[in-house]
Design a protein around this motif. Structure first.
Motif, PDB file in Angstrom:
ATOM      1  N   PHE A  43     102.595 -54.064  32.344  1.00 36.73           N
ATOM      2  CA  PHE A  43     102.685 -53.511  31.000  1.00 36.73           C
ATOM      3  C   PHE A  43     102.440 -52.016  30.994  1.00 36.73           C
ATOM      4  O   PHE A  43     101.809 -51.468  31.892  1.00 36.73           O
ATOM      5  CB  PHE A  43     101.918 -54.221  29.891  1.00 36.73           C
ATOM      6  N   SER A  44     103.013 -51.392  29.958  1.00 39.10           N
ATOM      7  CA  SER A  44     102.914 -49.946  29.896  1.00 39.10           C
ATOM      8  C   SER A  44     101.474 -49.572  29.552  1.00 39.10           C
ATOM      9  O   SER A  44     100.713 -50.409  29.043  1.00 39.10           O
ATOM     10  CB  SER A  44     103.853 -49.416  28.820  1.00 39.10           C
ATOM     11  N   LYS A  45     101.117 -48.303  29.800  1.00 42.57           N
ATOM     12  CA  LYS A  45      99.746 -47.862  29.512  1.00 42.57           C
ATOM     13  C   LYS A  45      99.416 -48.098  28.044  1.00 42.57           C
ATOM     14  O   LYS A  45      98.335 -48.516  27.675  1.00 42.57           O
ATOM     15  CB  LYS A  45      99.626 -46.372  29.839  1.00 42.57           C
ATOM     16  N   HIS A  46     100.384 -47.829  27.209  1.00 39.83           N
ATOM     17  CA  HIS A  46     100.211 -47.976  25.775  1.00 39.83           C
ATOM     18  C   HIS A  46      99.896 -49.438  25.413  1.00 39.83           C
ATOM     19  O   HIS A  46      98.956 -49.733  24.673  1.00 39.83           O
ATOM     20  CB  HIS A  46     101.498 -47.510  25.091  1.00 39.83           C
ATOM     21  N   ASP A  47     100.660 -50.346  26.025  1.00 40.28           N
ATOM     22  CA  ASP A  47     100.463 -51.771  25.723  1.00 40.28           C
ATOM     23  C   ASP A  47      99.143 -52.301  26.295  1.00 40.28           C
ATOM     24  O   ASP A  47      98.562 -53.232  25.755  1.00 40.28           O
ATOM     25  CB  ASP A  47     101.626 -52.597  26.274  1.00 40.28           C
ATOM     26  N   LYS A  48      98.709 -51.708  27.396  1.00 41.31           N
ATOM     27  CA  LYS A  48      97.478 -52.164  28.046  1.00 41.31           C
ATOM     28  C   LYS A  48      96.311 -52.115  27.048  1.00 41.31           C
ATOM     29  O   LYS A  48      95.489 -53.044  27.000  1.00 41.31           O
ATOM     30  CB  LYS A  48      97.177 -51.280  29.253  1.00 41.31           C
ATOM     31  N   ALA A  49      96.304 -51.096  26.268  1.00 42.39           N
ATOM     32  CA  ALA A  49      95.208 -50.933  25.306  1.00 42.39           C
ATOM     33  C   ALA A  49      95.218 -52.036  24.242  1.00 42.39           C
ATOM     34  O   ALA A  49      94.199 -52.331  23.630  1.00 42.39           O
ATOM     35  CB  ALA A  49      95.340 -49.570  24.640  1.00 42.39           C
ATOM     36  N   LYS A  50      96.383 -52.650  24.058  1.00 41.41           N
ATOM     37  CA  LYS A  50      96.479 -53.692  23.018  1.00 41.41           C
ATOM     38  C   LYS A  50      96.006 -55.059  23.519  1.00 41.41           C
ATOM     39  O   LYS A  50      95.876 -56.001  22.753  1.00 41.41           O
ATOM     40  CB  LYS A  50      97.935 -53.821  22.561  1.00 41.41           C
ATOM     41  N   CYS A  51      95.800 -55.179  24.831  1.00 43.11           N
ATOM     42  CA  CYS A  51      95.397 -56.483  25.398  1.00 43.11           C
ATOM     43  C   CYS A  51      93.949 -56.794  25.005  1.00 43.11           C
ATOM     44  O   CYS A  51      93.048 -55.993  25.222  1.00 43.11           O
ATOM     45  CB  CYS A  51      95.540 -56.442  26.921  1.00 43.11           C
ATOM     46  N   ASN A  52      93.748 -57.979  24.431  1.00 41.28           N
ATOM     47  CA  ASN A  52      92.391 -58.348  24.009  1.00 41.28           C
ATOM     48  C   ASN A  52      91.711 -59.284  25.012  1.00 41.28           C
ATOM     49  O   ASN A  52      90.654 -59.839  24.734  1.00 41.28           O
ATOM     50  CB  ASN A  52      92.417 -58.972  22.608  1.00 41.28           C
ATOM     51  N   GLY A  53      92.390 -59.502  26.161  1.00 42.28           N
ATOM     52  CA  GLY A  53      91.784 -60.318  27.221  1.00 42.28           C
ATOM     53  C   GLY A  53      91.686 -61.797  26.890  1.00 42.28           C
ATOM     54  O   GLY A  53      90.874 -62.509  27.479  1.00 42.28           O
ATOM     55  N   CYS A  54      92.513 -62.278  25.984  1.00 48.86           N
ATOM     56  CA  CYS A  54      92.414 -63.686  25.559  1.00 48.86           C
ATOM     57  C   CYS A  54      92.722 -64.675  26.685  1.00 48.86           C
ATOM     58  O   CYS A  54      92.303 -65.825  26.647  1.00 48.86           O
ATOM     59  CB  CYS A  54      93.332 -63.945  24.365  1.00 48.86           C
ATOM     60  N   GLY A  55      93.494 -64.240  27.697  1.00 54.44           N
ATOM     61  CA  GLY A  55      93.755 -65.088  28.868  1.00 54.44           C
ATOM     62  C   GLY A  55      94.863 -66.116  28.686  1.00 54.44           C
ATOM     63  O   GLY A  55      95.122 -66.907  29.597  1.00 54.44           O
ATOM     64  N   LEU A  56      95.528 -66.117  27.539  1.00 58.71           N
ATOM     65  CA  LEU A  56      96.581 -67.116  27.310  1.00 58.71           C
ATOM     66  C   LEU A  56      97.708 -66.987  28.340  1.00 58.71           C
ATOM     67  O   LEU A  56      98.336 -67.972  28.718  1.00 58.71           O
ATOM     68  CB  LEU A  56      97.168 -66.965  25.897  1.00 58.71           C
ATOM     69  N   CYS A  57      97.929 -65.748  28.782  1.00 57.72           N
ATOM     70  CA  CYS A  57      99.014 -65.507  29.750  1.00 57.72           C
ATOM     71  C   CYS A  57      98.732 -66.195  31.086  1.00 57.72           C
ATOM     72  O   CYS A  57      99.641 -66.419  31.875  1.00 57.72           O
ATOM     73  CB  CYS A  57      99.197 -64.008  29.957  1.00 57.72           C
ATOM     74  N   MET A  58      97.468 -66.524  31.360  1.00 54.30           N
ATOM     75  CA  MET A  58      97.110 -67.097  32.658  1.00 54.30           C
ATOM     76  C   MET A  58      97.132 -68.632  32.647  1.00 54.30           C
ATOM     77  O   MET A  58      96.875 -69.262  33.667  1.00 54.30           O
ATOM     78  CB  MET A  58      95.710 -66.620  33.055  1.00 54.30           C
TER      79      MET A  58
END
Ligand code: FAD
Ligand code: SF4
Ligand code: SF4
Ligand code: SF4
Length: 460
Positions: A43-58
């Motif tokens: 993900f782009s640097k900009h999008d990285k900041a939007k990640c809340n670490g919810c872990g659903l992607c894993m």
């Protein structure tokens, strides 16, 4: 166990545990993850900041798969750690009754024909398949096939990393009855997801697994073109298994209508390519036969007494449950597929274990050694050295000295793939007249060996 399990897809990539299945791309509710040039999640640097670490992607990530749990959920039992083929109902060999499909497919077109039958009869509304990217025909492209044409367009193996599961979220969200085709690691992703929510994945009616000892980096095909002096932008289509000979040749079809041969025998080409273009992650994969599928398919690479392949343009099919038997049986009864029990033809007993004779005559190394002995030995070595490794929750016994030596030798054969210069040199040799000669010699050796072994078998 790794000390800290990767938390996000980017940790998985950093640890070299990413199979590039694509599952995480579509599972992020904020759509933050996109494939990079090599098809790794990014993900782009900009999008990285939007990640809340919810872990659903894993949730579906195959870097950590609980085989025991998934086996129990799929089949109600587990197999021994060294069991090579997993739970089996039956082993068949067959092909599409439609010669056009049979000869255009990788093996015998069983996958394509079965999907066509399931769609026509309304058992499914769509199938997850892997075709090629319309804009870049050298790249794989996964899509949900909704028509017969869509299914036929995806026939043939793309020996390439393919983020097939990037449509997993879409499949789950839709109510459409779906068949999934995938490599073992891609199926791990689906089964993990299914384990989270059986209800939400109930629309997946059949999971077809492609047997896989390893895939190739997406750079392999462009390099083949480069050493063959073909410009990538002149190519309309590439086929690894082209033509009526079996197992087929590597061909490219040019935009100007010409057809160019890259290498005569696909199998020989693959043997070279895997030396230079094996993804690192395939070196720690323990699943050869897509053990968590309903039905697995592979090539009939076993040789007869004269050293030839008795089955050409055919697919070996492993059924693992009643569902697979049912769909296969219906397609056969309807005249779409010709299949026979392998047991009848090669005089073997096909019960719930893979017939010994098939193991001995077909891909012996992969069945018996690579994925269940050499790779567990490698995982153990990584574990001891504190290197990251995929977690399968399988209790392999400690590797023998022989397995450890074989593992080191196997690792050394992958060295030429590590540097650009050695890859370039290796590919130029492999695709030269000399390389072709070497391939022919190798083939003659294999034929002679099969003849000799069959004579010994008869004598004993
Ligand atoms: C990367 C890879 C490695 C393989 N390794 C082995 C091996 O070591 N030994 C062996 O016996 N067989 C191997 N196979 C399986 C074999 O090549 C055939 O796919 C199989 O025998 C089915 O043949 P078929 O003619 O019935 O399939 P077809 O009718 O040709 O249909 C093939 C189906 O596979 C799907 N597909 C193609 N490429 C991919 C991909 N990269 N990811 C997900 N789905 C894909 C297509 O959507 C299509 O539906 C491998 C396949 C792949 C893609
Ligand atoms: S942790 Fe959550 S928000 Fe962050 S990328 Fe994964 S799914 Fe998206
Ligand atoms: S889900 Fe698949 S693509 Fe995403 S990090 Fe895990 S292995 Fe890689
Ligand atoms: S060897 Fe394993 S990790 Fe590699 S492509 Fe095949 S199934 Fe996936």
């Amino acid at each position: 166990m790794t000390k800290t399990l990767p938390r996000l897809p980017f940790d998985v990539v950093k640890d070299q545990l990413c199979v590039r299945c694509g599952a995480c791309f579509d599972l992020c509710p904020k759509s933050l993850i996109r494939p990079d040039k090599q098809l790794y999640p990014a993900f782009s640097k900009h999008d990285k900041a939007k990640c809340n670490g919810c872990g659903l992607c894993m949730r579906a990530c195959p870097s950590n798969v609980d085989f025991k749990k998934l086996y129990m959920e799929c089949f109600g039992r587990i197999t021994a750690p060294h069991d090579i083929a997993g739970v089996l109902k039956n082993v068949y060999v067959g092909y599409s009754a439609n010669p056009e499909i049979r000869y255009m497919a990788s093996s015998g077109g069983v996958v394509t024909e079965l999907l066509l039958f399931l769609l026509k009869e309304g058992f499914i509304d769509q199938a997850l398949v892997c075709g090629v990217d319309a804009k870049n025909p050298l790249r794989p492209n996964s899509y949900l096939a909704k028509t017969a044409k869509d299914i036929i367009d995806a026939a043939q193996s793309k020996y390439s990393v393919a983020p097939q599961m990037n449509l997993l979220g879409e499949i789950i969200r839709s109510e459409a009855k779906t068949a999934i085709v995938g490599l073992p690691c891609q199926i791990h992703a689906f089964r993990k997801m299914e384990s989270h929510s059986k209800k939400r994945t109930a629309n997946v009616k059949l999971v077809i697994g492609l047997v896989c000892h390893r895939t190739l980096e997406i750079d392999a095909l462009p390099k083949m073109l480069e050493v063959s002096d073909i410009k990538p932008d002149t190519v309309k289509k590439a086929e690894y298994r082209s033509g009526k000979t079996w197992p087929g040749s590597v061909h490219v079809f040019l935009k100007n209508g010409q057809k160019k041969l890259l290498i005569q025998d696909y199998k020989n080409a693959f043997n070279y390519l895997r030396m230079f273009y094996s993804p690192q992650r395939c070196l720690t994969c323990i699943d050869f036969t897509a053990e968590l599928s309903d039905l697995s398919v592979m090539d009939p690479w076993f040789r007869d007494e004269s050293g030839n392949y008795p089955y050409s343009h055919a697919t070996v099919v492993f059924t693992r449950n009643n569902k697979a038997e049912y769909y296969l049986g219906r397609a056969v009864a309807n005249g779409n597929l010709h299949i026979e029990e392998l047991a009848k033809n090669v005089k073997i007993k096909s019960d719930l274990v893979l017939p010994q004779e098939i193991i001995e005559r077909s891909q012996l190394k992969y069945f018996t050694k690579l994925k269940k002995r050499i790779i567990p030995a490698r995982i153990k070595r990584y574990q001891k050295a504190g290197k990251p490794y995929p977690v399968y929750h399988v209790d392999f016994p400690p590797p023998s000295l022989k397995d450890r030596i074989s593992e080191h030798i196997d690792s050394m054969t992958r060295l030429p793939g590590r540097w650009e210069w050695s890859r370039d040199l290796g590919m130029r040799i492999a695709f030269s007249k000399f390389g072709n000669k070497l391939m022919r010699l190798r083939n003659d050796y294999k034929t002679g060996k099969a003849k000799f072994q069959s004579r010994i078998r008869k004598q004993s």
